[in-house]
Enzyme design. Structure first.
Site, mmCIF file in Angstrom:
data_model
loop_
_atom_site.group_PDB
_atom_site.id
_atom_site.type_symbol
_atom_site.label_atom_id
_atom_site.label_comp_id
_atom_site.label_asym_id
_atom_site.label_seq_id
_atom_site.Cartn_x
_atom_site.Cartn_y
_atom_site.Cartn_z
ATOM 1 N N GLU A 100 0.808 -1.223 0.000
ATOM 2 C CA GLU A 100 0.000 0.000 0.000
ATOM 3 C C GLU A 100 0.841 1.273 0.000
ATOM 4 O O GLU A 100 0.507 2.263 -0.660
ATOM 5 C CB GLU A 100 -0.949 -0.006 1.202
ATOM 6 N N GLN A 132 -7.973 -2.326 -0.826
ATOM 7 C CA GLN A 132 -8.887 -3.462 -0.920
ATOM 8 C C GLN A 132 -9.902 -3.421 0.221
ATOM 9 O O GLN A 132 -11.079 -3.704 0.027
ATOM 10 C CB GLN A 132 -8.099 -4.764 -0.915
ATOM 11 N N PHE A 133 -9.435 -3.044 1.400
ATOM 12 C CA PHE A 133 -10.284 -2.718 2.541
ATOM 13 C C PHE A 133 -9.687 -1.481 3.193
ATOM 14 O O PHE A 133 -8.458 -1.338 3.244
ATOM 15 C CB PHE A 133 -10.348 -3.868 3.558
ATOM 16 N N ALA A 134 -10.536 -0.612 3.714
ATOM 17 C CA ALA A 134 -10.043 0.602 4.339
ATOM 18 C C ALA A 134 -9.077 0.294 5.481
ATOM 19 O O ALA A 134 -8.155 1.078 5.759
ATOM 20 C CB ALA A 134 -11.208 1.448 4.863
ATOM 21 N N ASP A 135 -9.255 -0.837 6.141
ATOM 22 C CA ASP A 135 -8.376 -1.244 7.239
ATOM 23 C C ASP A 135 -6.913 -1.303 6.801
ATOM 24 O O ASP A 135 -6.014 -1.025 7.589
ATOM 25 C CB ASP A 135 -8.784 -2.621 7.756
ATOM 26 N N PHE A 136 -6.669 -1.664 5.545
ATOM 27 C CA PHE A 136 -5.301 -1.877 5.076
ATOM 28 C C PHE A 136 -4.556 -0.562 4.834
ATOM 29 O O PHE A 136 -3.358 -0.572 4.530
ATOM 30 C CB PHE A 136 -5.300 -2.713 3.803
ATOM 31 N N HIS A 196 -11.357 -6.067 8.870
ATOM 32 C CA HIS A 196 -12.038 -5.789 7.610
ATOM 33 C C HIS A 196 -13.301 -4.968 7.829
ATOM 34 O O HIS A 196 -14.150 -4.893 6.941
ATOM 35 C CB HIS A 196 -12.418 -7.095 6.893
#
Length: 658
Positions: A397, A419-423, A464
């Site tokens: 990222e 891919q997910f905001a968490d990442f 996630h």
């Protein structure tokens, strides 16, 4: 030290000497000024000048160079006036950053130089993005980026080289191995024998050279750059050198054994090349003295002129305005024709329109090409726009956000999908320190949208499901958008793509396929920073965004006896203060509802602002309804208990009863 002039004539060798000598003499002047107390800090590159000068002269004027602290020779080789550089170092208004940043922490499009930030590694990913823009445009150019041996331990180093390798980007990654990261010797920094050996792990060419030999640096970099222009591929170059001064002057050099200084003093790049030119009878003692006298007079004049330059005048309004690139909103009105589509399809539609409108727009993200992304938002885009502009990325990222900034610097637009905001945590530094601060620091746009599939409700657990918008709402320079409806999602995403500023675009995953609405066909935009007044009532005002809007609507539909105003913020930075104030005035009772956790969620900022600016209109304390201050559990029962929705009735009853 052995010099090989090859086919260079005397004039070329003499030019290389003067280019090498000049930054050394500037540095010697800086050390005098430091001892006199006229300047406050200096990062010396004495002993390393051949790397900066030789490599910079090997590049075309149209090619970008991304240097570091000790690369004064890059700036002088690009003919930046010393007065301008000195104004920058002294924080003058005429410096590149108008007093907002230090030393070489700046960029300049005029001279095609992009400076570093203190975190050392992130500029390598920016080089990737710059080179990617050249590659897509078939410009046949190379990009040169510097790093030190210490920064090769950072994840940014490995991510950037891996991306460049996978994408065949024309980037020269140059390591200045001077033996120490501040005081830590190389044997405590890495285990491999030579840093150049790391090139093999990425499937790229690696070259190790004597960084103190100006001809070896110039010739090697010239050959590599020319080869790269014809056959784009990255290369890793390790330049062996030594730092003859401290990390910066205040740190001293007591940690370095004296024998190392004695050894490397014999390899001084200026002294050695000067002796060679004397042997070749290209220089004489008299010509050397004449060159140095001319340089000294010019340096004195430029330095003293810079000291007379104006200091910045503090003006809060100007400082705040300059956090963002100017972007007067130009509305595009919606078509009268519309269709019932899902939230997810509205995002796809916006991206498709953006790609059709801007042939310099590049989409990047994990699995977004043939696979179409984890949520299939870009399904079919490769067939429409090609893999050059719809790019699968490695799982890195930080490098991809940095590459987005590099694309922007080199005339492109970028939309990056988390891919997910968490990442996004893995790209946090690039967002809050590079994207957010670039325009404020040196006036360069950061035309990057980061798409953030966010939120809970799907039983996806702690990694996630997070609502992490508050991590960014406090960072000046970012814009934060969080639409609740398909109509808003499309119009706001198209506005985000048009905006030259960095935009974090939050998309609630739960709404992707569960929510549909009428959406105009074709292009239209909605203004970022403008709220949407959904309902008007007299008893209380609910201020919310994202999934909270639907929780509130559902509750109010189930309780028609409650006459409430419902305000959907839609944007959290900037946010619509006028609309919030009107909602407070309308009812005198305010409930702030959001999916994020209670402590330090964005509702805390809203609550504080309302208490400070709307106190006289309040008939009750501002109340917040938010999720629990825990991580998000996976179990549906636990997740429902965690979410703010489970406390909405209690919160409204409490507010109404006050």
């Amino acid at each position: 030290m052995q010099f090989d002039r090859k086919d260079k004539n005397d004039a070329t060798l003499l030019d290389l000497y003067t280019q090498l000598l000049y930054p050394r003499m500037v540095e010697e002047k800086m050390l005098i000024l430091l001892r006199q107390g006229r300047i406050g800090k200096w990062f010396s590159g004495i002993g390393q000048e051949a790397i900066a000068v030789g490599s910079a002269l090997a590049m075309k004027e149209t090619e970008y160079i991304l240097p570091m602290h000790r690369n004064l020779g890059v700036f002088t080789a690009r003919d930046i006036p010393l007065k301008k550089l000195m104004a920058q170092w002294q924080g003058k208004i005429s410096g590149f950053t108008k007093g907002r940043d230090r030393s070489f922490h700046f960029g300049t499009q005029e001279y095609k130089i992009i400076g570093m930030i203190s975190h050392l590694g992130p500029q390598m990913a920016i080089a990737d993005g710059i080179a990617l823009a050249d590659l897509i445009a078939d410009k046949k150019q190379a990009t040169l980026v510097f790093t030190g041996e210490g920064a090769t331990s950072e994840g940014d180093f490995h991510e950037a080289i891996n991306v460049a390798s996978v994408w065949n980007l024309p980037v020269i990654f140059l390591i200045e191995n001077n033996g120490y990261g501040l005081s830590t010797p190389i044997n405590e920094q890495f285990k491999c024998k030579d840093l150049v050996d790391r090139a093999a792990g990425y499937g790229i060419e690696g070259v190790q050279i004597d960084g103190n030999n100006i001809l070896e640096v110039y010739d090697t970099l010239s050959d590599l750059a020319e080869k790269m222009r014809k056959d784009p591929k990255p290369v890793l170059v390790e330049c062996l050198t030594f730092r003859m001064r401290g990390h910066e002057e205040a740190s001293g050099t007591k940690y370095v054994p004296q024998e190392l200084f004695d050894l490397w003093a014999q390899k001084d790049p200026v002294k050695c090349f000067e002796e060679y030119l004397l042997e070749q009878r290209i220089l004489t003692p008299e010509s050397i003295a004449e060159i140095k006298a001319d340089f000294k007079a010019g340096i004195e004049q430029e330095v003293e002129a810079a000291f007379l330059e104006e200091e910045p005048v503090a003006d809060t309004a100007t400082e705040m305005q300059d956090m963002y690139a100017p972007h007067p909103y130009q509305p595009v009105e919606p078509n009268q024709q519309s269709a019932e589509i899902r939230y997810i399809d509205a995002i796809t539609d916006a991206l498709k329109i953006g790609m059709q409108k801007h042939n310099n727009l590049v989409l990047m993200g994990q699995d977004i090409a043939e696979y179409g992304g984890a949520f299939k938002i870009t399904d079919g885009f490769v067939d429409l726009f090609g893999k050059a502009r719809v790019r699968n990325t490695p799982i890195c990222e930080s490098a991809i956000v940095g590459a987005g900034l590099g694309l922007s610097i080199n005339g492109y637009k970028a939309v990056v999908e988390m891919q997910f905001a968490d990442f996004v945590t893995c790209g946090f530094n690039q967002i809050v320190n590079n994207l957010a601060k670039t325009h404020y620091r040196w006036g360069e746009k950061a035309d990057v949208v980061v798409r953030m599939p966010t939120g809970a409700g799907t039983g996806a657990g702690p990694f996630h499901s997070q609502s992490n918008e508050a991590w960014f709402t406090k960072t000046p320079g970012l814009k934060i958008v969080y639409p609740a409806f398909p109509f808003d999602a499309k119009g706001l995403l198209l506005s985000a793509i048009e905006d030259p500023n960095p935009v974090l675009f939050f998309e609630h995953k739960y709404l992707y396929r569960s929510l549909s609405g009428q959406v105009p066909i074709g292009e239209y935009t909605l203004e970022i920073g403008k709220a949407n007044l959904i309902k008007e009532g007299e008893q209380l005002s609910i201020i919310t965004y994202g999934l909270g809007v639907h929780w509130a609507l559902s509750y109010l539909d189930e309780h028609p006896e409650i006459n409430a105003t419902l305000l959907d913020l839609r944007s959290l930075q900037p946010w619509d203060k006028e609309a919030v104030a009107a909602a407070v005035k309308k009812t005198g009772r305010v409930l702030i509802l959001h999916e994020d956790t209670l402590s330090s969620g964005f509702g805390a900022e809203l609550s504080a602002w309302i208490a400070e600016h709307c106190f006289e209109q309040l008939d009750a304390p501002v109340m917040r309804c938010a999720s629990s201050d825990t991580a998000i559990p996976m179990s549906k029962v636990l997740e429902e208990s965690f979410l703010a929705k489970s406390r909405l009735k209690e919160s409204i009853d409490k507010l109404m009863a006050y």
